[in-house]
Write an enzyme that holds these catalytic residues in place. Structure first.
Site, mmCIF file in Angstrom:
data_model
loop_
_atom_site.group_PDB
_atom_site.id
_atom_site.type_symbol
_atom_site.label_atom_id
_atom_site.label_comp_id
_atom_site.label_asym_id
_atom_site.label_seq_id
_atom_site.Cartn_x
_atom_site.Cartn_y
_atom_site.Cartn_z
ATOM 1 N N GLY A 72 7.534 -62.049 39.343
ATOM 2 C CA GLY A 72 8.129 -62.257 40.733
ATOM 3 C C GLY A 72 8.718 -61.992 41.052
ATOM 4 O O GLY A 72 9.708 -62.090 40.108
ATOM 5 N N THR A 73 9.121 -60.851 42.498
ATOM 6 C CA THR A 73 10.878 -60.559 42.262
ATOM 7 C C THR A 73 10.530 -60.072 43.863
ATOM 8 O O THR A 73 9.733 -59.560 43.982
ATOM 9 C CB THR A 73 11.085 -59.889 41.350
ATOM 10 O OG1 THR A 73 12.725 -59.685 41.531
ATOM 11 C CG2 THR A 73 10.893 -58.561 40.918
ATOM 12 N N THR A 74 11.882 -59.121 43.888
ATOM 13 C CA THR A 74 11.923 -58.643 45.690
ATOM 14 C C THR A 74 13.268 -57.247 45.325
ATOM 15 O O THR A 74 14.550 -58.165 45.501
ATOM 16 C CB THR A 74 12.158 -58.804 47.045
ATOM 17 O OG1 THR A 74 10.948 -59.357 47.135
ATOM 18 C CG2 THR A 74 12.352 -58.105 47.575
ATOM 19 N N LYS A 105 19.279 -59.051 38.309
ATOM 20 C CA LYS A 105 18.312 -57.626 38.537
ATOM 21 C C LYS A 105 18.893 -56.386 38.847
ATOM 22 O O LYS A 105 18.045 -55.666 39.012
ATOM 23 C CB LYS A 105 17.235 -57.620 38.989
ATOM 24 C CG LYS A 105 17.215 -59.654 39.102
ATOM 25 C CD LYS A 105 15.511 -59.828 39.623
ATOM 26 C CE LYS A 105 14.678 -60.832 39.451
ATOM 27 N NZ LYS A 105 13.472 -61.820 41.240
ATOM 28 N N SER A 202 6.650 -58.314 43.699
ATOM 29 C CA SER A 202 5.743 -59.113 45.213
ATOM 30 C C SER A 202 6.162 -59.212 45.860
ATOM 31 O O SER A 202 5.182 -58.999 46.912
ATOM 32 C CB SER A 202 5.832 -60.263 44.019
ATOM 33 O OG SER A 202 6.856 -61.451 43.626
#
Length: 412
Positions: A72-74, A105, A202
């Protein structure tokens, strides 16, 4: 004068390259016992076909959930008149376990190129750093920086070559070259797309809600940075796999600038709540004349002026769960709607502002969610009952109306 000597004796026995680091010169140092610990090769899974082991395990059902890649990440990026904004969170998670809150990131490929990470941290980090080397080699060979299109194509070709072998990558490549700013999305299937607005991870559906409602090409740098920061914050607010700090980069004609090196999302939560006149800890947002006190017993005690009718909103599902709250969105497009709602909601909205927020939230959900569409209907519940404010407004008409407000044609 300069001289150099190169030992080419390794050419006599190229197989020496396959030996471990303890099996050459170290043999003369009495490290025979250490050499015996050096593996001859990497151990493979003791199964019929190690290459498809993960897929075979999932299909067999022998260990449900064991092979699910919980990630999960944005991350997001968008092009505007001043260049490109790249914004990311910093949380690394494995299902419900938070592995780190400080993951970087954004991969700084060179002074004019950036890459983002979403998916498997190891896969993204390794292959984008490999891309960094390839871009540097191109610069040395051709004596000019690689174009953004070429860099993204290199990455796409790499991913295509490993397609179906378990890579998990959803990346963006952003940069400025001779022809201006460019933004590409590249995934682990080798797909490559150029666009003006992307969000990956996510939490991307929540971020898209904020981005779509606030994006326009002629944003100032300050407005663009704030849009990126706010979008990542609202994604972390709803998505448990996103969090940590917000980092924002600005790509411009002179390279890139790290505008926000790392701002804690908890600090942003209270800052944005304060802007709306909230504390950030209130479950109930009440008007000044509606003083409500919540006891530990979850019973509410109201002051005398609350003997009149007051509004209530409940969510009830097919499991018998029942929740009372101030903001709910339900359905396949709810994550997109939440992005718009969270960024625009405050308790003291006027009726007109509240109706517009509802209409805009549903439109943006239909814009991204293929299972939502048709017309928007809005009702207003008040002390005298309810009123159908918008009986049915076509989302296609709203699409062009909102596009026109941003100076767009709606066909971009």
């Amino acid at each position: 004068m300069a001289t150099a000597a190169v030992d080419f004796t390794f050419m006599e026995d190229p197989s020496r390259f396959a030996l471990g680091h303890l099996m050459e010169q170290d043999m003369d140092m009495g490290l025979d016992c250490a050499a015996s610990c050096e593996p001859d090769a990497f151990a493979m899974a003791p199964v019929d076909n190690p290459k498809t082991f993960c897929e075979d395990m999932k299909k067999s059902g022998a260990a449900p959930g064991l092979m699910d890649f919980k990630k999960g990440t944005t991350t997001l990026g968008f092009v505007f008149q001043g260049g490109i904004i790249i914004a990311v969170d910093s949380r690394a998670s494995m299902g419900s376990y938070i592995g780190s809150q400080t993951v970087k990131k954004v991969i700084e490929i060179n002074d004019f190129l950036l890459g983002t990470m979403a998916g498997g941290a190891a896969d993204c980090s390794f292959w984008e750093r490999h891309l960094t080397r390839l871009c540097r080699m191109h610069e040395l060979r051709h004596r000019e920086r690689i174009s953004v299109a070429a860099a993204s194509k290199l990455l796409a070709n790499i991913f295509y070559g490993y397609r179906g072998q378990g890579l998990s990558c959803g990346t963006m490549v952003a940069g400025w070259d001779k022809s201006g700013p460019h933004l590409y999305y590249v995934d682990d299937q080798g797909d490559r797309h150029k666009g003006n607005v992307f969000s990956v991870g996510s939490g991307s559906t929540f971020a898209y809600g904020v981005l779509d409602s606030g994006y326009k090409f002629d944003l100032s740098v300050e407005e663009a940075v704030e849009l990126g920061r706010r979008s990542i914050y609202h994604a972390t607010h709803r998505d448990g796999a996103s969090g940590g700090v917000v980092r924002v980069y600005h790509v411009h004609e002179k390279g890139w600038t790290k505008v926000i090196p790392g701002e804690d999302v908890n600090t942003l939560h209270y800052m944005y709540a304060n802007e709306k006149g909230l504390k950030g800890t209130d479950e109930w947002c009440t008007a000044p004349n509606m003083k409500m006190v919540r006891k530990k017993s979850s019973n509410f005690h109201a002051s005398p002026e609350l003997t009149q009718l007051v509004p209530h909103l409940y969510y009830v599902d097919d499991q018998g769960d029942r929740h009372k709250g101030n903001v709910f969105s339900v359905g396949s497009g709810s994550t997109f709607a939440y992005g718009v709602l969270d960024s625009g909601y405050k308790f003291d909205l006027s009726v007109e502002e509240a109706v517009e927020l509802g209409r805009r939230s549903i439109y943006h959900a239909t814009h991204r969610d293929g299972a939502s569409g048709g017309v928007v209907r809005v009702y207003h519940v008040h002390e005298k009952g309810w009123t159908k404010v918008i009986p049915g407004e076509d989302v296609n008409d709203l699409h062009y109306m909102y596009a026109k407000e941003k100076g767009l044609t709606g066909t971009e």
